[in-house]
Design a protein around this motif. Structure first.
Motif, PDB file in Angstrom:
ATOM      1  N   LEU A 117       6.394  11.949   5.295  1.00 48.69           N
ATOM      2  CA  LEU A 117       7.650  11.232   5.121  1.00 48.69           C
ATOM      3  C   LEU A 117       8.740  12.216   4.707  1.00 48.69           C
ATOM      4  O   LEU A 117       8.448  13.335   4.277  1.00 48.69           O
ATOM      5  N   HIS A 163       0.723   9.129  -6.197  1.00 45.60           N
ATOM      6  CA  HIS A 163       0.941  10.558  -5.951  1.00 45.60           C
ATOM      7  C   HIS A 163       1.933  11.164  -6.934  1.00 45.60           C
ATOM      8  O   HIS A 163       1.666  12.227  -7.511  1.00 45.60           O
ATOM      9  N   LEU A 205      10.771   4.517  -1.425  1.00 46.27           N
ATOM     10  CA  LEU A 205       9.519   3.809  -1.724  1.00 46.27           C
ATOM     11  C   LEU A 205       9.242   3.803  -3.217  1.00 46.27           C
ATOM     12  O   LEU A 205       8.817   2.792  -3.774  1.00 46.27           O
ATOM     13  N   SER A 225       0.804  -1.226   0.000  1.00 46.39           N
ATOM     14  CA  SER A 225       0.000   0.000   0.000  1.00 46.39           C
ATOM     15  C   SER A 225       0.839   1.279   0.000  1.00 46.39           C
ATOM     16  O   SER A 225       0.520   2.224  -0.715  1.00 46.39           O
ATOM     17  N   ARG A 226       1.924   1.349   0.772  1.00 43.78           N
ATOM     18  CA  ARG A 226       2.740   2.566   0.818  1.00 43.78           C
ATOM     19  C   ARG A 226       3.384   2.830  -0.544  1.00 43.78           C
ATOM     20  O   ARG A 226       3.423   3.968  -1.003  1.00 43.78           O
ATOM     21  N   GLN A 227       3.894   1.775  -1.181  1.00 42.47           N
ATOM     22  CA  GLN A 227       4.501   1.936  -2.501  1.00 42.47           C
ATOM     23  C   GLN A 227       3.451   2.386  -3.510  1.00 42.47           C
ATOM     24  O   GLN A 227       3.701   3.283  -4.312  1.00 42.47           O
ATOM     25  N   ARG A 228       2.285   1.775  -3.461  1.00 46.51           N
ATOM     26  CA  ARG A 228       1.210   2.128  -4.389  1.00 46.51           C
ATOM     27  C   ARG A 228       0.822   3.599  -4.211  1.00 46.51           C
ATOM     28  O   ARG A 228       0.669   4.335  -5.195  1.00 46.51           O
ATOM     29  N   GLU A 229       0.692   4.054  -2.981  1.00 47.33           N
ATOM     30  CA  GLU A 229       0.327   5.449  -2.715  1.00 47.33           C
ATOM     31  C   GLU A 229       1.367   6.402  -3.294  1.00 47.33           C
ATOM     32  O   GLU A 229       1.007   7.411  -3.910  1.00 47.33           O
ATOM     33  N   ILE A 230       2.636   6.092  -3.119  1.00 39.56           N
ATOM     34  CA  ILE A 230       3.692   6.971  -3.624  1.00 39.56           C
ATOM     35  C   ILE A 230       3.662   7.020  -5.147  1.00 39.56           C
ATOM     36  O   ILE A 230       3.767   8.089  -5.748  1.00 39.56           O
ATOM     37  N   VAL A 271      10.441   8.903   0.428  1.00 40.77           N
ATOM     38  CA  VAL A 271       9.593   8.855  -0.774  1.00 40.77           C
ATOM     39  C   VAL A 271      10.388   8.288  -1.938  1.00 40.77           C
ATOM     40  O   VAL A 271       9.908   7.426  -2.677  1.00 40.77           O
ATOM     41  N   ASN A 326       2.384  12.481   2.765  1.00 38.10           N
ATOM     42  CA  ASN A 326       2.479  11.182   3.439  1.00 38.10           C
ATOM     43  C   ASN A 326       3.254  11.249   4.753  1.00 38.10           C
ATOM     44  O   ASN A 326       3.538  10.211   5.351  1.00 38.10           O
TER      45      ASN A 326
END
Length: 183
Positions: free
Chosen positions: A159, A142, A167, A134-139, A164, A157
């Motif tokens: 971060l 974005h 990720l 999920s974190r990779q997908r969000e980055i 970023v 995020n």
């Protein structure tokens, strides 16, 4: 216009040279990519004025995010993700809903004969993104789909920019690996 196997094989090297500041290599790469980009976009959009706008948008995006490409990985999945995202963005901006056709040709075949039908790149991209943590997908969403800067994505995020970048690098490595299974 078709991209030969040897031409496609040179794209990672040309991008690597471009990343190092070689303007001639960068110009050669962009000229080689335009027919492939045009062929893919024509499969997704019917409005010729919009096709030309999206081609320019793809070229600008390639320029803006060229630092994210890792020449050790296949070039085509990276490029196809950009093409798909820009086509979807163009349709959203215009408020149009177009039917995306599903075809069984691979991304490599689409690059060889860009006029031939291609995979449903929107669904393909969504499928790749769903496979990411999920974190990779969000980055990725974005930075590449919403066109946030690394700083904006970091702030959004909560971060650091370095986190970023890390990720994003892991996500793009995973996406290239997923895409390589289709080449």
């Amino acid at each position: 216009m078709q991209a030969s196997d040897s031409a496609r094989e040179s794209w990672p090297a040309l991008m690597e040279q471009a990343q190092a500041g070689d303007q001639l290599a960068y110009t050669r790469l962009l000229k080689a990519l335009v027919p492939v980009i045009r062929g893919q976009i024509r499969q997704q959009l019917t409005d010729q004025a919009l096709v030309e706008d999206v081609i320019q948008d793809v070229l600008l995006t390639v320029h803006r995010v060229r630092h994210t490409y890792d020449p050790a990985y296949p070039f085509l999945p990276w490029l196809m993700a950009i093409i798909s995202a820009r086509a979807v963005d163009a349709l959203r901006r215009r408020g149009r809903h177009q039917q995306w056709e599903v075809h069984e040709e691979t991304l490599t075949e689409a690059a060889i004969a860009p006029e031939a039908p291609s995979l449903d790149t929107q669904e393909e991209l969504a499928g790749y993104l769903r496979q990411l943590p999920s974190r990779q997908r969000e980055i990725v969403e974005h930075v590449h789909l919403r066109e946030m800067s690394l700083t904006e994505a970091a702030e959004h995020n909560n971060l650091s920019v370095a986190a970023v970048k890390s990720l994003l690098h892991r996500a793009l490595s995973n996406l290239r690996r997923f895409g390589a299974h289709h080449e």
